[in-house]
Design a protein around this motif. Structure first.
Motif, short mmCIF file in Angstrom:
data_model
loop_
_atom_site.label_atom_id
_atom_site.label_comp_id
_atom_site.label_asym_id
_atom_site.label_seq_id
_atom_site.Cartn_x
_atom_site.Cartn_y
_atom_site.Cartn_z
N ALA A 72 1.27 -0.37 7.78
CA ALA A 72 1.69 0.87 7.12
C ALA A 72 2.03 0.63 5.65
O ALA A 72 1.67 1.43 4.78
N VAL A 73 2.73 -0.47 5.37
CA VAL A 73 3.12 -0.76 3.99
C VAL A 73 1.90 -1.01 3.11
O VAL A 73 1.87 -0.63 1.93
N LEU A 74 0.87 -1.63 3.68
CA LEU A 74 -0.33 -1.91 2.90
C LEU A 74 -1.23 -0.68 2.75
O LEU A 74 -1.80 -0.45 1.67
N ILE A 78 -1.72 2.58 -0.85
CA ILE A 78 -3.10 2.52 -1.37
C ILE A 78 -3.78 3.87 -1.17
O ILE A 78 -4.43 4.40 -2.08
N ARG A 79 -3.63 4.43 0.02
CA ARG A 79 -4.26 5.73 0.31
C ARG A 79 -3.78 6.82 -0.63
O ARG A 79 -4.58 7.55 -1.22
N LEU A 80 -2.47 6.92 -0.78
CA LEU A 80 -1.93 8.02 -1.60
C LEU A 80 -2.27 7.84 -3.07
O LEU A 80 -2.59 8.82 -3.76
N ALA A 81 -2.19 6.60 -3.56
CA ALA A 81 -2.51 6.37 -4.97
C ALA A 81 -3.97 6.68 -5.26
O ALA A 81 -4.30 7.37 -6.24
N LEU A 82 -4.88 6.18 -4.41
CA LEU A 82 -6.29 6.46 -4.61
C LEU A 82 -6.61 7.94 -4.43
O LEU A 82 -7.43 8.51 -5.17
N ALA A 83 -5.97 8.57 -3.47
CA ALA A 83 -6.23 9.99 -3.22
C ALA A 83 -5.83 10.84 -4.42
O ALA A 83 -6.56 11.74 -4.83
N LEU A 84 -4.66 10.56 -5.01
CA LEU A 84 -4.21 11.32 -6.17
C LEU A 84 -5.13 11.07 -7.36
O LEU A 84 -5.47 12.02 -8.11
N ASP A 167 -6.37 13.27 2.54
CA ASP A 167 -5.37 13.19 1.48
C ASP A 167 -5.88 13.80 0.18
O ASP A 167 -5.14 14.49 -0.53
N ILE A 168 -7.15 13.55 -0.13
CA ILE A 168 -7.73 14.08 -1.37
C ILE A 168 -7.76 15.60 -1.35
O ILE A 168 -7.41 16.26 -2.34
N VAL A 169 -8.18 16.18 -0.24
CA VAL A 169 -8.25 17.64 -0.13
C VAL A 169 -6.86 18.25 -0.30
O VAL A 169 -6.68 19.26 -1.00
N ILE A 170 -5.85 17.66 0.32
CA ILE A 170 -4.48 18.19 0.20
C ILE A 170 -3.98 18.02 -1.23
O ILE A 170 -3.33 18.93 -1.78
N LEU A 212 2.31 14.21 2.54
CA LEU A 212 1.30 13.22 2.89
C LEU A 212 1.94 11.89 3.28
O LEU A 212 1.40 11.17 4.12
N LEU A 213 3.06 11.56 2.66
CA LEU A 213 3.75 10.31 3.00
C LEU A 213 4.21 10.34 4.45
O LEU A 213 4.02 9.37 5.20
#
Length: 289
Positions: A72-74, A78-84, A167-170, A212-213
């Motif tokens: 989860a930490v990894l 990464i998901r949220l940063a890339l998605a934004l 995540d990107i759509v949201i 999203l988090l």
């Protein structure tokens, strides 16, 4: 009288659905977690907290909890940063942007089993595409799914590739809600792009980030399919996430009591994480009136 009960009649099917598939299973798991049962025996003797004690004394449980937390930490940051970042470039209403949104969202609605099988081939030691590229570049082949140091990273990559479209759509929806006048005012004042992003975009998409988090952490703690298909919890327990261990205990070893106890512990962990995030991060979320 009919007017008073009409709203309840409309929501009754949904409430029945939630009760049958959520509340009743939770209550059943709580009951089974304090009993001993193997699916076959008609007897389910009460054993109290013994199942929980055996879990806490088990090295496999603590290893699985550590691996799940590390996963989860990894994966979540990464998901949220890339998605934004990607959402910031795809927010424009052009044909190319819409096409890319659909392409990026497609893995999210694709079968997880299919994705896991494909990436098992991609990261195969003998004939995988990843190692073929390494050989072309002059490097040696890597045992991606057989090396304890690499296997979890591969799962993080696969899970990120599958989930990031949502995540990107949201994030795009959250970015579109930011008033355009703020960006115009910043441009008039000569604000730099990075400064505008940090001072305007990030604070105003905090509600979206918080949502999203919460969703991403819950999803990360419930990952099962890619583990079951690609690594089976190996090598040496390096990818034995909690839900996979729950499946192994309950449906391979047929220890339903201990498996239910692990399910209850997972439920408590997720509730605790949600409360912590609500206290620590929820207070900093800025909502527009």
């Amino acid at each position: 009288m009919l007017r008073k009960i009409t709203p309840y009649l409309f929501v009754a099917p949904l409430m029945i659905f939630i009760a049958v598939f959520t509340y009743i299973p939770i209550a059943t798991s709580l009951n089974l977690s304090v009993r001993e049962w193997n699916f076959l025996s008609p007897d389910m003797p009460f054993v109290g907290l013994r199942n929980y004690e055996e879990l806490f004394d088990s090295r496999e449980f603590w290893n699985s909890l550590w691996v799940t937390t590390l996963f989860a930490v990894l994966s979540v940051p990464i998901r949220l940063a890339l998605a934004l970042l990607i959402a910031s470039y795809l927010i424009s209403e052009t044909f190319v942007s819409r096409l890319l949104r659909g392409a990026i969202f497609l893995p999210y609605v694709t079968s997880t089993v299919s994705i896991a099988v494909i990436f098992s081939w991609v990261f195969s030691t003998d004939y995988g595409l990843a190692n073929a590229l390494l050989v072309k570049l002059g490097f040696e082949r890597l045992p991606w799914l057989q090396n304890p140091s690499l296997a979890l990273g591969v799962l993080v990559l696969v899970n990120t590739w599958k989930q990031i479209g949502y995540d990107i759509v949201i994030y795009i929806a959250g970015l579109q809600a930011v008033p355009r006048e703020l960006y115009d005012a910043a441009a008039v004042d000569g604000g730099r792009r990075l400064h505008v992003f940090r001072r305007i975009t990030l604070p105003l998409v905090m509600p979206t980030t918080y949502f999203l988090l919460v969703i991403s952490v819950i999803e990360a703690f419930q990952v099962f399919t890619i583990v079951s298909v690609m690594t089976h919890g190996g090598p040496a327990g390096a990818t034995d996430l909690l839900v996979h261990q729950l499946y192994r205990i309950g449906f391979v070893l047929f220890d339903i009591g201990k498996g239910s106890a692990l399910a209850v512990l997972l439920f408590i962990i997720l509730i605790a994480l949600s409360l912590i995030k609500s206290r620590v991060i929820g207070r900093k979320v800025h909502y527009e009136a």
